[in-house]
Design a protein around this motif. Structure first.
Motif, PDB file in Angstrom:
ATOM      1  N   LEU A 131      44.473  47.872  36.738  1.00 52.81           N
ATOM      2  CA  LEU A 131      43.684  46.644  36.947  1.00 52.81           C
ATOM      3  C   LEU A 131      43.437  46.427  38.435  1.00 52.81           C
ATOM      4  O   LEU A 131      42.343  46.038  38.843  1.00 52.81           O
ATOM      5  CB  LEU A 131      44.421  45.427  36.372  1.00 52.81           C
ATOM      6  CG  LEU A 131      44.367  45.233  34.856  1.00 52.81           C
ATOM      7  CD1 LEU A 131      45.130  43.967  34.477  1.00 52.81           C
ATOM      8  CD2 LEU A 131      42.924  45.152  34.338  1.00 52.81           C
ATOM      9  N   ARG A 132      44.470  46.700  39.248  1.00 58.07           N
ATOM     10  CA  ARG A 132      44.318  46.512  40.695  1.00 58.07           C
ATOM     11  C   ARG A 132      43.220  47.439  41.223  1.00 58.07           C
ATOM     12  O   ARG A 132      42.374  47.047  42.018  1.00 58.07           O
ATOM     13  CB  ARG A 132      45.652  46.797  41.391  1.00 58.07           C
ATOM     14  CG  ARG A 132      45.632  46.447  42.875  1.00 58.07           C
ATOM     15  CD  ARG A 132      46.992  46.666  43.517  1.00 58.07           C
ATOM     16  NE  ARG A 132      48.045  45.964  42.781  1.00 58.07           N
ATOM     17  CZ  ARG A 132      49.273  46.435  42.596  1.00 58.07           C
ATOM     18  NH1 ARG A 132      49.602  47.612  43.073  1.00 58.07           N
ATOM     19  NH2 ARG A 132      50.168  45.739  41.931  1.00 58.07           N
ATOM     20  N   LEU A 171      40.148  43.531  29.181  1.00 59.29           N
ATOM     21  CA  LEU A 171      41.216  44.420  29.643  1.00 59.29           C
ATOM     22  C   LEU A 171      42.550  43.690  29.787  1.00 59.29           C
ATOM     23  O   LEU A 171      43.616  44.300  29.710  1.00 59.29           O
ATOM     24  CB  LEU A 171      40.842  45.062  30.984  1.00 59.29           C
ATOM     25  CG  LEU A 171      39.574  45.922  30.994  1.00 59.29           C
ATOM     26  CD1 LEU A 171      39.453  46.636  32.327  1.00 59.29           C
ATOM     27  CD2 LEU A 171      39.543  46.929  29.857  1.00 59.29           C
ATOM     28  N   PHE A 172      42.460  42.402  30.058  1.00 62.22           N
ATOM     29  CA  PHE A 172      43.681  41.606  30.222  1.00 62.22           C
ATOM     30  C   PHE A 172      43.456  40.289  29.500  1.00 62.22           C
ATOM     31  O   PHE A 172      42.431  39.647  29.669  1.00 62.22           O
ATOM     32  CB  PHE A 172      43.952  41.378  31.716  1.00 62.22           C
ATOM     33  CG  PHE A 172      45.240  40.670  32.001  1.00 62.22           C
ATOM     34  CD1 PHE A 172      46.462  41.319  31.823  1.00 62.22           C
ATOM     35  CD2 PHE A 172      45.248  39.360  32.452  1.00 62.22           C
ATOM     36  CE1 PHE A 172      47.660  40.663  32.091  1.00 62.22           C
ATOM     37  CE2 PHE A 172      46.440  38.697  32.725  1.00 62.22           C
ATOM     38  CZ  PHE A 172      47.649  39.355  32.536  1.00 62.22           C
ATOM     39  N   LEU A 210      42.396  48.883  27.711  1.00 62.95           N
ATOM     40  CA  LEU A 210      43.048  49.292  28.961  1.00 62.95           C
ATOM     41  C   LEU A 210      44.252  50.188  28.654  1.00 62.95           C
ATOM     42  O   LEU A 210      44.395  51.277  29.215  1.00 62.95           O
ATOM     43  CB  LEU A 210      43.506  48.063  29.756  1.00 62.95           C
ATOM     44  CG  LEU A 210      44.164  48.417  31.090  1.00 62.95           C
ATOM     45  CD1 LEU A 210      43.122  48.869  32.108  1.00 62.95           C
ATOM     46  CD2 LEU A 210      44.965  47.250  31.646  1.00 62.95           C
ATOM     47  N   PHE A 258      48.293  42.912  28.187  1.00 63.04           N
ATOM     48  CA  PHE A 258      47.250  43.882  28.490  1.00 63.04           C
ATOM     49  C   PHE A 258      46.507  44.214  27.198  1.00 63.04           C
ATOM     50  O   PHE A 258      47.115  44.327  26.141  1.00 63.04           O
ATOM     51  CB  PHE A 258      47.856  45.142  29.105  1.00 63.04           C
ATOM     52  CG  PHE A 258      48.549  44.865  30.405  1.00 63.04           C
ATOM     53  CD1 PHE A 258      47.821  44.764  31.576  1.00 63.04           C
ATOM     54  CD2 PHE A 258      49.923  44.655  30.444  1.00 63.04           C
ATOM     55  CE1 PHE A 258      48.451  44.472  32.779  1.00 63.04           C
ATOM     56  CE2 PHE A 258      50.565  44.366  31.641  1.00 63.04           C
ATOM     57  CZ  PHE A 258      49.821  44.269  32.817  1.00 63.04           C
ATOM     58  N   LEU A 263      40.551  38.990  31.815  1.00 67.25           N
ATOM     59  CA  LEU A 263      39.751  39.834  32.707  1.00 67.25           C
ATOM     60  C   LEU A 263      38.927  40.810  31.883  1.00 67.25           C
ATOM     61  O   LEU A 263      39.425  41.418  30.930  1.00 67.25           O
ATOM     62  CB  LEU A 263      40.655  40.620  33.665  1.00 67.25           C
ATOM     63  CG  LEU A 263      41.423  39.792  34.698  1.00 67.25           C
ATOM     64  CD1 LEU A 263      42.428  40.672  35.439  1.00 67.25           C
ATOM     65  CD2 LEU A 263      40.458  39.133  35.684  1.00 67.25           C
ATOM     66  N   LEU A 290      35.916  43.969  37.872  1.00 74.04           N
ATOM     67  CA  LEU A 290      36.519  42.990  36.951  1.00 74.04           C
ATOM     68  C   LEU A 290      35.931  41.606  37.196  1.00 74.04           C
ATOM     69  O   LEU A 290      35.543  41.281  38.313  1.00 74.04           O
ATOM     70  CB  LEU A 290      38.034  42.914  37.162  1.00 74.04           C
ATOM     71  CG  LEU A 290      38.840  44.175  36.902  1.00 74.04           C
ATOM     72  CD1 LEU A 290      40.322  43.886  37.137  1.00 74.04           C
ATOM     73  CD2 LEU A 290      38.630  44.680  35.483  1.00 74.04           C
ATOM     74  N   TYR A 331      49.546  49.703  33.791  1.00 74.27           N
ATOM     75  CA  TYR A 331      48.346  48.931  33.432  1.00 74.27           C
ATOM     76  C   TYR A 331      47.957  48.004  34.582  1.00 74.27           C
ATOM     77  O   TYR A 331      46.783  47.814  34.888  1.00 74.27           O
ATOM     78  CB  TYR A 331      48.590  48.100  32.163  1.00 74.27           C
ATOM     79  CG  TYR A 331      49.062  48.911  30.976  1.00 74.27           C
ATOM     80  CD1 TYR A 331      48.626  50.219  30.789  1.00 74.27           C
ATOM     81  CD2 TYR A 331      49.941  48.379  30.036  1.00 74.27           C
ATOM     82  CE1 TYR A 331      49.069  50.977  29.719  1.00 74.27           C
ATOM     83  CE2 TYR A 331      50.385  49.125  28.957  1.00 74.27           C
ATOM     84  CZ  TYR A 331      49.953  50.420  28.806  1.00 74.27           C
ATOM     85  OH  TYR A 331      50.388  51.164  27.741  1.00 74.27           O
ATOM     86  N   ARG A 332      48.996  47.405  35.229  1.00 73.49           N
ATOM     87  CA  ARG A 332      48.726  46.499  36.347  1.00 73.49           C
ATOM     88  C   ARG A 332      48.067  47.273  37.492  1.00 73.49           C
ATOM     89  O   ARG A 332      47.126  46.815  38.114  1.00 73.49           O
ATOM     90  CB  ARG A 332      50.049  45.861  36.801  1.00 73.49           C
ATOM     91  CG  ARG A 332      49.862  44.580  37.573  1.00 73.49           C
ATOM     92  CD  ARG A 332      51.173  43.811  37.704  1.00 73.49           C
ATOM     93  NE  ARG A 332      51.672  43.338  36.422  1.00 73.49           N
ATOM     94  CZ  ARG A 332      52.860  43.642  35.899  1.00 73.49           C
ATOM     95  NH1 ARG A 332      53.690  44.420  36.555  1.00 73.49           N
ATOM     96  NH2 ARG A 332      53.232  43.143  34.734  1.00 73.49           N
ATOM     97  N   HIS A 385      39.881  46.150  40.206  1.00 76.97           N
ATOM     98  CA  HIS A 385      39.571  44.955  40.997  1.00 76.97           C
ATOM     99  C   HIS A 385      39.060  45.355  42.385  1.00 76.97           C
ATOM    100  O   HIS A 385      38.077  44.792  42.885  1.00 76.97           O
ATOM    101  CB  HIS A 385      40.820  44.073  41.111  1.00 76.97           C
ATOM    102  CG  HIS A 385      40.654  42.891  42.012  1.00 76.97           C
ATOM    103  ND1 HIS A 385      39.804  41.849  41.705  1.00 76.97           N
ATOM    104  CD2 HIS A 385      41.191  42.606  43.219  1.00 76.97           C
ATOM    105  CE1 HIS A 385      39.836  40.965  42.683  1.00 76.97           C
ATOM    106  NE2 HIS A 385      40.671  41.401  43.609  1.00 76.97           N
TER     107      HIS A 385
END
Ligand SMILES: [Zn+2]
Length: 300
Positions: A85-86, A168-169, A179, A175, A136, A94, A81-82, A89
């Motif tokens: 998100l990265r 999403l976060f 997402l 999380f 986020l 985001l 999930y991280r 981003h």
């Protein structure tokens, strides 16, 4: 090969509505020679209990519904999930949201479009970030989403009207549902999503998230809900009964399965049966889009 899934949260027992969704998903992929997998949506950790998840797996297995792959747990998936998100981003999709729950008048974690849950009005899209903890959100493109539902036919949605920019976060460090579900479906190659019609309204938003993450679009089928005999929604709060309670009332597992199969158009009338006998009888064109009422004898 088609891959379907059932993804319960281990926060309670599975009621007839949950089991009906699981059976429809299983039958739909098995009728096409596909695989069916179970995933535990235990991302909302404070409310999840592993013994409830184990009970859910036992209930599904007693109906003949077993996962064709090891059970994936969202609580093991933080790294993925991280990473997602990265990626979002880097694409500048985001933005931080500092609205409180009170600001939003809604429960940030709730996946369901229940009464009182309104689309997020994108308040923070253009707000300066003040440097304290933020959630986020995904910046959705403006255009509508055209998609097809196997049961409901062609759909044309404006996600801004349905959900607004999705969370999403969460600001509590978890999380969020959209997402986790989209990343996991992509990771597991799930290409058919069967779920209750109460989640129809989040589909366009999840399709946008799939596109941003370059995940192929799934097929969708949104089932009418199972309701109590008075038409009210089944749920934990309404005290919906699970398999164990129904067996205690004298119904056999195969009788319960027969009712579920009948409610999905596989049988002319409810009668005891086994899941494997139903595969050849399943056809989406015979599944009603209407809600189905649980028999009085099986309600609280
Ligand atoms: Zn906000």
């Amino acid at each position: 090969m088609p891959i379907g899934r059932f993804a319960p949260s281990p926060t309670g027992i599975l009621h007839l509505g949950n089991l009906r969704t699981a059976l429809a998903s299983w039958l739909s992929v098995k009728a096409r020679g596909g695989r069916w997998i179970i995933r535990m949506e235990d991302v909302d950790t404070p409310r999840c209990r592993s013994e409830l998840g184990d009970q859910q797996l036992r209930d599904l297995a007693s109906l003949g519904l077993e996962s064709d792959a090891p059970i994936l747990r969202q609580s093991d998936r933080s790294g993925a999930y991280r990473e997602a998100l990265r990626h979002l981003h880097e694409l500048d999709l985001l933005y931080p949201c500092q609205c409180t729950r009170k600001d939003l008048h809604m429960l940030a974690s709730a996946p369901h479009l229940e009464d009182g849950l309104r689309p997020y009005p994108n308040t923070c899209r253009h707000r300066e970030w003040e440097g304290f903890e933020a959630a986020l959100r995904l910046r959705l493109p403006k255009d509508r989403v055209v998609w097809r539902d196997e049961l409901l036919g062609p759909q044309d949605d404006d996600p801004a009207q349905l959900t607004g920019d999705p969370l999403l976060f969460r600001r509590d460090g978890l999380f969020a549902y959209h997402l986790a579900v989209v990343v996991d479906d992509g990771f597991q190659g799930v290409d058919e999503i069967v779920r209750g019609v109460d989640l129809r309204g989040v589909t366009a938003t999840q399709i946008r998230l799939q596109e941003a993450l370059r995940i192929p679009r799934s097929l969708y089928a949104h089932l009418g809900l199972a309701t109590a005999p008075d038409g009210s929604r089944l749920g934990k709060r309404a005290g919906a009964l699970g398999l164990e309670a129904l067996r205690q009332r004298g119904s056999s597992t195969n009788e319960i399965l027969g009712w579920l199969a009948w409610s999905l158009g596989c049988l002319d009338q409810p009668r005891p049966c086994e899941a494997a006998d139903l595969v050849k009888r399943f056809d989406w064109s015979r599944v009603s889009t209407q809600s189905v009422q649980v028999p009085v004898a099986w309600s609280q």
